[in-house]
Design a protein around this motif. Sequence first.
Motif, PDB file in Angstrom:
ATOM      1  N   VAL A 161      30.967  15.792  23.176  1.00 37.10           N
ATOM      2  CA  VAL A 161      32.232  16.355  23.667  1.00 37.10           C
ATOM      3  C   VAL A 161      33.281  15.296  24.009  1.00 37.10           C
ATOM      4  CG1 VAL A 161      31.038  18.405  24.511  1.00 37.10           C
ATOM      5  CG2 VAL A 161      31.570  16.561  26.110  1.00 37.10           C
ATOM      6  N   SER A 190      35.189   8.622  25.159  1.00 38.96           N
ATOM      7  CA  SER A 190      36.508   8.079  24.839  1.00 38.96           C
ATOM      8  C   SER A 190      37.239   7.670  26.119  1.00 38.96           C
ATOM      9  CB  SER A 190      37.328   9.094  24.036  1.00 38.96           C
ATOM     10  OG  SER A 190      37.501  10.267  24.785  1.00 38.96           O
ATOM     11  N   GLY A 244      39.166   6.653  32.362  1.00 46.24           N
ATOM     12  CA  GLY A 244      38.580   7.055  33.646  1.00 46.24           C
ATOM     13  C   GLY A 244      37.682   5.942  34.167  1.00 46.24           C
ATOM     14  N   LEU A 270      31.055   4.980  34.753  1.00 40.76           N
ATOM     15  CA  LEU A 270      30.122   5.872  35.447  1.00 40.76           C
ATOM     16  C   LEU A 270      28.775   5.214  35.749  1.00 40.76           C
ATOM     17  CD1 LEU A 270      30.966   9.245  33.636  1.00 40.76           C
ATOM     18  CD2 LEU A 270      31.996   8.232  35.680  1.00 40.76           C
ATOM     19  N   VAL A 330      32.684  12.212  44.291  1.00 35.00           N
ATOM     20  CA  VAL A 330      33.041  12.503  42.906  1.00 35.00           C
ATOM     21  C   VAL A 330      34.561  12.390  42.813  1.00 35.00           C
ATOM     22  CG1 VAL A 330      33.047  14.246  41.080  1.00 35.00           C
ATOM     23  CG2 VAL A 330      31.089  14.088  42.662  1.00 35.00           C
ATOM     24  N   ALA A 331      35.013  11.442  41.998  1.00 35.89           N
ATOM     25  CA  ALA A 331      36.446  11.209  41.800  1.00 35.89           C
ATOM     26  C   ALA A 331      37.189  10.975  43.118  1.00 35.89           C
ATOM     27  CB  ALA A 331      37.084  12.369  41.025  1.00 35.89           C
ATOM     28  N   ARG A 389      37.082  12.584  45.705  1.00 34.38           N
ATOM     29  CA  ARG A 389      37.582  13.836  46.303  1.00 34.38           C
ATOM     30  C   ARG A 389      36.505  14.679  46.953  1.00 34.38           C
ATOM     31  NH1 ARG A 389      40.506  12.951  41.833  1.00 34.38           N
ATOM     32  NH2 ARG A 389      42.770  13.131  41.932  1.00 34.38           N
ATOM     33  N   ILE A 402      32.687  18.445  36.480  1.00 36.85           N
ATOM     34  CA  ILE A 402      32.525  18.304  35.032  1.00 36.85           C
ATOM     35  C   ILE A 402      33.035  19.565  34.315  1.00 36.85           C
ATOM     36  CG2 ILE A 402      30.786  18.152  33.190  1.00 36.85           C
ATOM     37  CD1 ILE A 402      29.126  16.387  35.160  1.00 36.85           C
ATOM     38  N   THR A 452      44.882  15.597  38.145  1.00 34.91           N
ATOM     39  CA  THR A 452      43.982  14.595  37.590  1.00 34.91           C
ATOM     40  C   THR A 452      44.186  14.451  36.087  1.00 34.91           C
ATOM     41  OG1 THR A 452      41.691  13.842  37.357  1.00 34.91           O
ATOM     42  CG2 THR A 452      42.041  16.208  37.248  1.00 34.91           C
ATOM     43  N   ALA A 453      43.940  13.241  35.588  1.00 34.30           N
ATOM     44  CA  ALA A 453      44.075  12.987  34.159  1.00 34.30           C
ATOM     45  C   ALA A 453      42.841  13.444  33.387  1.00 34.30           C
ATOM     46  CB  ALA A 453      44.313  11.495  33.917  1.00 34.30           C
ATOM     47  N   MET A 454      41.780  13.840  34.089  1.00 33.41           N
ATOM     48  CA  MET A 454      40.594  14.308  33.361  1.00 33.41           C
ATOM     49  C   MET A 454      40.799  15.761  32.944  1.00 33.41           C
ATOM     50  SD  MET A 454      36.585  14.023  34.146  1.00 33.41           S
ATOM     51  CE  MET A 454      35.427  15.316  33.665  1.00 33.41           C
ATOM     52  N   PRO A 455      40.642  16.027  31.638  1.00 36.70           N
ATOM     53  CA  PRO A 455      40.891  17.387  31.147  1.00 36.70           C
ATOM     54  C   PRO A 455      39.717  18.327  31.409  1.00 36.70           C
ATOM     55  CG  PRO A 455      40.232  15.950  29.330  1.00 36.70           C
ATOM     56  CD  PRO A 455      40.281  15.083  30.564  1.00 36.70           C
ATOM     57  N   LEU A 485      33.275  23.396  29.196  1.00 38.42           N
ATOM     58  CA  LEU A 485      31.810  23.420  29.172  1.00 38.42           C
ATOM     59  C   LEU A 485      31.306  24.600  30.004  1.00 38.42           C
ATOM     60  CD1 LEU A 485      31.382  19.625  29.891  1.00 38.42           C
ATOM     61  CD2 LEU A 485      30.942  20.747  27.702  1.00 38.42           C
ATOM     62  N   LEU A 496      23.857  11.973  34.391  1.00 39.79           N
ATOM     63  CA  LEU A 496      24.600  11.019  35.246  1.00 39.79           C
ATOM     64  C   LEU A 496      23.771  10.612  36.459  1.00 39.79           C
ATOM     65  CD1 LEU A 496      28.255  12.416  35.046  1.00 39.79           C
ATOM     66  CD2 LEU A 496      27.204  10.586  33.699  1.00 39.79           C
TER      67      LEU A 496
HETATM   68  C1  HEC Z   1      40.933  12.144  28.685  1.00 39.46           C
HETATM   69  C2  HEC Z   1      40.022  11.283  29.419  1.00 39.46           C
HETATM   70  C3  HEC Z   1      38.769  11.875  30.048  1.00 39.46           C
HETATM   71  C4  HEC Z   1      37.773  12.586  29.431  1.00 39.46           C
HETATM   72  C5  HEC Z   1      37.695  13.080  27.992  1.00 39.46           C
HETATM   73  C6  HEC Z   1      36.737  12.762  30.443  1.00 39.46           C
HETATM   74  N1  HEC Z   1      37.111  12.193  31.616  1.00 39.46           N
HETATM   75 FE1  HEC Z   1      36.007  12.088  33.321  1.00 39.46          FE
HETATM   76  N2  HEC Z   1      37.558  11.234  34.279  1.00 39.46           N
HETATM   77  C7  HEC Z   1      38.750  10.866  33.696  1.00 39.46           C
HETATM   78  C8  HEC Z   1      39.631  10.324  34.720  1.00 39.46           C
HETATM   79  C9  HEC Z   1      41.040   9.823  34.495  1.00 39.46           C
HETATM   80  C10 HEC Z   1      38.900  10.371  35.927  1.00 39.46           C
HETATM   81  C11 HEC Z   1      39.400   9.968  37.310  1.00 39.46           C
HETATM   82  C12 HEC Z   1      39.828  11.277  37.882  1.00 39.46           C
HETATM   83  C13 HEC Z   1      40.587  11.236  39.137  1.00 39.46           C
HETATM   84  O1  HEC Z   1      40.234  10.476  40.055  1.00 39.46           O
HETATM   85  O2  HEC Z   1      41.529  12.048  39.223  1.00 39.46           O
HETATM   86  C14 HEC Z   1      37.600  10.948  35.606  1.00 39.46           C
HETATM   87  C15 HEC Z   1      36.584  11.124  36.539  1.00 39.46           C
HETATM   88  C16 HEC Z   1      35.300  11.483  36.214  1.00 39.46           C
HETATM   89  C17 HEC Z   1      34.185  11.483  37.127  1.00 39.46           C
HETATM   90  C18 HEC Z   1      34.231  11.024  38.561  1.00 39.46           C
HETATM   91  C19 HEC Z   1      33.991   9.518  38.533  1.00 39.46           C
HETATM   92  C20 HEC Z   1      33.926   8.839  39.861  1.00 39.46           C
HETATM   93  O3  HEC Z   1      34.002   7.604  39.871  1.00 39.46           O
HETATM   94  O4  HEC Z   1      33.770   9.473  40.906  1.00 39.46           O
HETATM   95  C21 HEC Z   1      33.091  11.890  36.427  1.00 39.46           C
HETATM   96  C22 HEC Z   1      31.687  12.038  36.929  1.00 39.46           C
HETATM   97  C23 HEC Z   1      33.546  12.181  35.084  1.00 39.46           C
HETATM   98  N3  HEC Z   1      34.881  11.916  34.982  1.00 39.46           N
HETATM   99  C24 HEC Z   1      32.721  12.626  34.082  1.00 39.46           C
HETATM  100  C25 HEC Z   1      33.177  12.994  32.824  1.00 39.46           C
HETATM  101  C26 HEC Z   1      32.343  13.634  31.833  1.00 39.46           C
HETATM  102  C27 HEC Z   1      30.876  13.948  32.005  1.00 39.46           C
HETATM  103  C28 HEC Z   1      33.150  13.878  30.748  1.00 39.46           C
HETATM  104  C29 HEC Z   1      32.781  14.603  29.477  1.00 39.46           C
HETATM  105  C30 HEC Z   1      32.315  15.968  29.682  1.00 39.46           C
HETATM  106  C31 HEC Z   1      34.464  13.368  31.062  1.00 39.46           C
HETATM  107  N4  HEC Z   1      34.450  12.838  32.321  1.00 39.46           N
HETATM  108  C32 HEC Z   1      35.544  13.405  30.205  1.00 39.46           C
HETATM  109  C33 HEC Z   1      39.092  10.970  32.367  1.00 39.46           C
HETATM  110  C34 HEC Z   1      38.352  11.652  31.422  1.00 39.46           C
END
Ligand code: HEC
Length: 96
Positions: A17, A21, A36, A39, A48-49, A51, A63, A73-76, A80, A92
Amino acid sequence: MLPGADPQRGAALIREVGCASCHMIPGIRGARGLVGPPLMHFSRRTYVAGRLPNTPANLIDWIRDPQAIDPATAMPTIGLDEQQARDIAAYLYTLR
Ligand code: HEC
């Protein structure tokens, strides 16, 4: 550690998924993204993040739908289901 979850299936999903990247994830080939946070040692992370307390339920929620937790947040939200998020969380938590 997580009942009903399969870390191996979680690792396969992580590859499929596209988590790689954006994240550096030990044990996942090619997972070198720097969008991001890395991990590594995830099971020892306090939040977690930054927060939510790092519990299985909170990690699964993050997740599944990070945008619901923080729309800024930039995480989409990838879309799932619960079981997929559980399996990924189980993987994880193998990262000590
Ligand atoms: C487009 C980029 C992107 C994708 C794709 C993405 N993430 Fe993230 N992720 C981020 C970013 C940016 C953060 C930091 C978020 C924040 O603090 O707002 C993050 C935060 C996290 C965290 C928290 C990390 C921490 O240090 O506490 C976890 C766990 C995580 N992502 C897991 C995943 C998993 C599993 C997937 C795939 C299902 C995924 N991410 C897909 C960008 C992404």
